[in-house]
Design an enzyme around this catalytic site. Sequence first.
Site, PDB file in Angstrom:
ATOM      1  N   GLU A 135      -4.889  16.698  62.976  1.00 59.19           N
ATOM      2  CA  GLU A 135      -6.315  16.223  63.479  1.00 59.19           C
ATOM      3  C   GLU A 135      -7.091  16.716  62.122  1.00 59.19           C
ATOM      4  O   GLU A 135      -8.096  15.851  61.596  1.00 59.19           O
ATOM      5  CB  GLU A 135      -6.782  16.374  64.839  1.00 59.19           C
TER       6      GLU A 135
ATOM      7  N   TRP B  76      -6.687  14.489  59.109  1.00 61.06           N
ATOM      8  CA  TRP B  76      -7.416  13.292  59.467  1.00 61.06           C
ATOM      9  C   TRP B  76      -8.818  13.581  58.726  1.00 61.06           C
ATOM     10  O   TRP B  76      -9.374  12.855  58.275  1.00 61.06           O
ATOM     11  CB  TRP B  76      -7.366  12.981  60.857  1.00 61.06           C
TER      12      TRP B  76
ATOM     13  N   TRP C  88     -18.736 -12.288  62.760  1.00 59.19           N
ATOM     14  CA  TRP C  88     -19.042 -11.516  63.979  1.00 59.19           C
ATOM     15  C   TRP C  88     -19.944 -12.210  64.698  1.00 59.19           C
ATOM     16  O   TRP C  88     -20.766 -13.217  64.149  1.00 59.19           O
ATOM     17  CB  TRP C  88     -19.614 -10.195  63.565  1.00 59.19           C
TER      18      TRP C  88
ATOM     19  N   ASN D 150     -12.180  11.628  72.239  1.00 58.67           N
ATOM     20  CA  ASN D 150     -11.547  10.974  70.995  1.00 58.67           C
ATOM     21  C   ASN D 150     -10.781   9.523  71.376  1.00 58.67           C
ATOM     22  O   ASN D 150     -10.873   8.611  70.924  1.00 58.67           O
ATOM     23  CB  ASN D 150     -10.479  11.697  70.193  1.00 58.67           C
TER      24      ASN D 150
ATOM     25  N   TRP E  55     -18.753  -3.668  63.284  1.00 56.71           N
ATOM     26  CA  TRP E  55     -18.084  -2.395  63.515  1.00 56.71           C
ATOM     27  C   TRP E  55     -19.738  -1.560  63.212  1.00 56.71           C
ATOM     28  O   TRP E  55     -19.550  -0.392  63.579  1.00 56.71           O
ATOM     29  CB  TRP E  55     -16.992  -1.813  62.901  1.00 56.71           C
TER      30      TRP E  55
ATOM     31  N   TRP F  62     -14.402   4.099  62.733  1.00 60.38           N
ATOM     32  CA  TRP F  62     -14.819   2.766  63.142  1.00 60.38           C
ATOM     33  C   TRP F  62     -14.103   1.853  62.231  1.00 60.38           C
ATOM     34  O   TRP F  62     -13.581   0.741  62.890  1.00 60.38           O
ATOM     35  CB  TRP F  62     -16.519   2.552  63.038  1.00 60.38           C
TER      36      TRP F  62
HETATM   37  C1  LIG Z   1     -14.982   5.414  66.334  1.00 61.56           C
HETATM   38  C2  LIG Z   1     -14.844   6.887  66.225  1.00 61.56           C
HETATM   39  C3  LIG Z   1     -15.948   7.481  65.696  1.00 61.56           C
HETATM   40  C4  LIG Z   1     -15.764   9.090  65.464  1.00 61.56           C
HETATM   41  N1  LIG Z   1     -16.837   9.662  64.948  1.00 61.56           N
HETATM   42  C5  LIG Z   1     -16.832  10.966  64.872  1.00 61.56           C
HETATM   43  C6  LIG Z   1     -17.832  11.844  64.132  1.00 61.56           C
HETATM   44  O1  LIG Z   1     -18.888  11.376  63.985  1.00 61.56           O
HETATM   45  N2  LIG Z   1     -17.552  13.171  63.900  1.00 61.56           N
HETATM   46  C7  LIG Z   1     -16.351  13.931  64.232  1.00 61.56           C
HETATM   47  O2  LIG Z   1     -16.477  14.980  63.855  1.00 61.56           O
HETATM   48  N3  LIG Z   1     -15.392  13.046  64.624  1.00 61.56           N
HETATM   49  C8  LIG Z   1     -15.634  11.789  64.854  1.00 61.56           C
HETATM   50  N4  LIG Z   1     -14.355  10.987  65.226  1.00 61.56           N
HETATM   51  C9  LIG Z   1     -13.057  11.893  65.564  1.00 61.56           C
HETATM   52  C10 LIG Z   1     -12.859  12.508  66.844  1.00 61.56           C
HETATM   53  O3  LIG Z   1     -12.953  11.619  67.804  1.00 61.56           O
HETATM   54  C11 LIG Z   1     -13.652  13.617  67.048  1.00 61.56           C
HETATM   55  O4  LIG Z   1     -13.497  14.647  65.944  1.00 61.56           O
HETATM   56  C12 LIG Z   1     -13.063  14.371  68.341  1.00 61.56           C
HETATM   57  O5  LIG Z   1     -13.205  13.628  69.401  1.00 61.56           O
HETATM   58  C13 LIG Z   1     -13.932  15.689  68.477  1.00 61.56           C
HETATM   59  O6  LIG Z   1     -13.591  16.577  69.758  1.00 61.56           O
HETATM   60  P1  LIG Z   1     -12.856  17.919  69.707  1.00 61.56           P
HETATM   61  O7  LIG Z   1     -13.384  18.746  68.543  1.00 61.56           O
HETATM   62  O8  LIG Z   1     -12.501  18.249  70.983  1.00 61.56           O
HETATM   63  O9  LIG Z   1     -11.343  17.333  68.926  1.00 61.56           O
HETATM   64  P2  LIG Z   1     -10.112  17.945  68.569  1.00 61.56           P
HETATM   65  O10 LIG Z   1      -8.969  17.015  69.123  1.00 61.56           O
HETATM   66  O11 LIG Z   1     -10.110  19.543  69.253  1.00 61.56           O
HETATM   67  O12 LIG Z   1      -9.794  18.277  67.034  1.00 61.56           O
HETATM   68  C14 LIG Z   1     -10.533  19.270  66.224  1.00 61.56           C
HETATM   69  C15 LIG Z   1     -11.018  18.886  64.990  1.00 61.56           C
HETATM   70  O13 LIG Z   1     -10.366  17.952  64.207  1.00 61.56           O
HETATM   71  C16 LIG Z   1     -11.321  16.852  63.681  1.00 61.56           C
HETATM   72  N5  LIG Z   1     -11.025  15.585  64.100  1.00 61.56           N
HETATM   73  C17 LIG Z   1     -10.255  15.315  65.087  1.00 61.56           C
HETATM   74  N6  LIG Z   1      -9.772  14.114  65.081  1.00 61.56           N
HETATM   75  C18 LIG Z   1     -10.301  13.587  64.157  1.00 61.56           C
HETATM   76  C19 LIG Z   1     -10.439  12.156  63.471  1.00 61.56           C
HETATM   77  N7  LIG Z   1      -9.966  11.064  63.964  1.00 61.56           N
HETATM   78  N8  LIG Z   1     -11.105  12.102  62.252  1.00 61.56           N
HETATM   79  C20 LIG Z   1     -11.722  13.169  61.517  1.00 61.56           C
HETATM   80  N9  LIG Z   1     -11.908  14.353  62.277  1.00 61.56           N
HETATM   81  C21 LIG Z   1     -11.093  14.591  63.212  1.00 61.56           C
HETATM   82  C22 LIG Z   1     -12.746  17.494  64.026  1.00 61.56           C
HETATM   83  O14 LIG Z   1     -13.274  18.163  63.209  1.00 61.56           O
HETATM   84  C23 LIG Z   1     -12.454  18.123  65.614  1.00 61.56           C
HETATM   85  O15 LIG Z   1     -13.383  19.020  65.872  1.00 61.56           O
HETATM   86  C24 LIG Z   1     -14.497   9.650  65.594  1.00 61.56           C
HETATM   87  C25 LIG Z   1     -13.589   9.003  66.108  1.00 61.56           C
HETATM   88  C26 LIG Z   1     -13.510   7.493  66.370  1.00 61.56           C
HETATM   89  C27 LIG Z   1     -12.275   6.809  66.759  1.00 61.56           C
END
Ligand SMILES: Cc1cc2nc3c(=O)[nH]c(=O)nc-3n(C[C@H](O)[C@H](O)[C@H](O)COP(=O)(O)OP(=O)(O)OC[C@H]3O[C@@H](n4cnc5c(N)ncnc54)[C@H](O)[C@@H]3O)c2cc1C
Length: 458
Positions: free
Chosen positions: A258, A261, A289, A324, A342, A365
């Site tokens: 993650e 990512w 759209w 997520n 989007w 997105w």
């Molecule tokens: C439509 C959409 C919009 C999103 N917008 C954001 C946003 O504005 N800011 C954001 O930080 N994340 C975003 N994410 C990614 C992800 O949803 C969140 O990082 C995550 O839900 C945060 O919760 P957590 O810290 O408990 O995640 P955990 O599962 O604990 O992940 C740990 C860390 O990994 C990073 N991470 C995890 N998944 C992703 C991912 N897919 N992309 C990039 N980084 C990731 C984050 O820094 C997160 O804190 C988005 C995902 C989607 C599908």
Amino acid sequence: MPVSIWWIRRDLRLDNNAALEAAQKSGLLVLPVFILDDHLMKPSLSRRHRFLLEAIINLKEHLAARGSGVVIRRGDPLEKMRELVCETGATSIFAEEDFTPYARQRDEVIKKHLPLKLTDGLTIHHPTAVLKPDGSPYTVFTAFSRKWRSLPVVFLSTRPRDCFLPANQIPYSDSMPEFAPVADFPGTRKEAETRLTRFIDASSHTYHEYRDRMDLDGTSGLSPYIRFGLISASEVINRLRSDKITTLPAGFEVFNNELIWRDFYHSIIFHFPFVRETSFREEFRKLVWRNAPSDIQAWKEGRTGYPVVDAGMRQLKQTGWMHNRARMITASFLTKDLLINWQEGEHWFMDQLVDGDLAANNGGWQWAAGTGTDAAPYFRVFNPVIQGKKFDPYGDYVRRWLPELREIRGGRIHEPWLIPEYELARAGVQLGVTYPLPIVNHSQARERALHAYQSAGR
DNA sequence: TGATACTTTGC
DNA sequence: CAAAGTATC
Ligand SMILES: Cc1cc2nc3c(=O)[nH]c(=O)nc-3n(C[C@H](O)[C@H](O)[C@H](O)COP(=O)(O)OP(=O)(O)OC[C@H]3O[C@@H](n4cnc5c(N)ncnc54)[C@H](O)[C@@H]3O)c2cc1C
């Protein structure tokens, strides 16, 4: 007296901070500076800005405990930085490099006028360190991650010594805007450390299985902390390994992914800044759209009639954070089922999310809409009922965020329209009155989306 | 990091 | 005929 400025931007921590370390290494006393760029705060204070403000105050307290402080100025960064250089005789400014188009342009301009030196640290590997053999950037995640994993992770453990300008020599600060802290997300370093420790202790063997379950707290909840650098991605990665040799436990392996990512999307925004304005994939820029303001409104307010979609949108609106899996489901619903651009969703998320970040949000997105790099193929349309049953099997997530459905028991809550009327009545539910009927028929909406995407695709 | 319609499998 | 597999979107 000459000083070095540590320009704090999205690296609000003292430990393991390369910009601060570089400032300290200059041998001069370090003046911490934060510039509140009013242009970023308009039109009003969003949650992520409130979180940021609390984090600044927390950092100021840490600096005060060390007999120093932080200068806070409001206004245009170049103008304010110039002022400060004049006032203090600073000979260099150190800051962590940020990769958004706005930040890069700002820094480019400032570099022409002031001695600004940028350091790594926002990502684990710099976007220019993860490239194909021919020097071009990756656009497919798996290839990016393979290369990323082949690079050595260097973690420089640093902690500032007594290098800060004493409090009585810190210049004046402008007033901070009034703000209320964000409930559930205390903007402190201590909270970031607490969350990381809790996650490390609990999730090494469960994260990969629980992370998709919206009814469980299987994720770290670190996103706003990483977003503003109260803790860095490198610090987090570094804690996953108790010793250097062993391979990661299954949960941490997926968690590590993650964070890759995250680096990937920062790399995308760095190499392809135009994704901020438009689809990465050119063929979808002409996609037609729907213009349906009332559907957008229903989506924002969580009254689409699909419980799992509405639960996610209510969680977002109420707390500024969304699971997520729910982000993927609600994004798929807006772009595919409702066939709404989007960018509408991107802006709403940015407005609401406490962890709102251009790179991750835009990437997420465009992934969901199928318009991005390595995106879900356009024909991958989430079925909100199936997703709900799979990732919220008992309906606990829906009940938590949709009080009007709280009396419905079990996973059947994901399709209330299949529950007999007398049973709904017993749960105090009258479809179309206390809770909406679905605003679109999923299978028809799916066909509509496939057609629209198909005709844009060729 | 999907879903669906359709076919094949295995009892 | 339910589950598992597969082609297609
Ligand atoms: C439509 C959409 C919009 C999103 N917008 C954001 C946003 O504005 N800011 C954001 O930080 N994340 C975003 N994410 C990614 C992800 O949803 C969140 O990082 C995550 O839900 C945060 O919760 P957590 O810290 O408990 O995640 P955990 O599962 O604990 O992940 C740990 C860390 O990994 C990073 N991470 C995890 N998944 C992703 C991912 N897919 N992309 C990039 N980084 C990731 C984050 O820094 C997160 O804190 C988005 C995902 C989607 C599908």
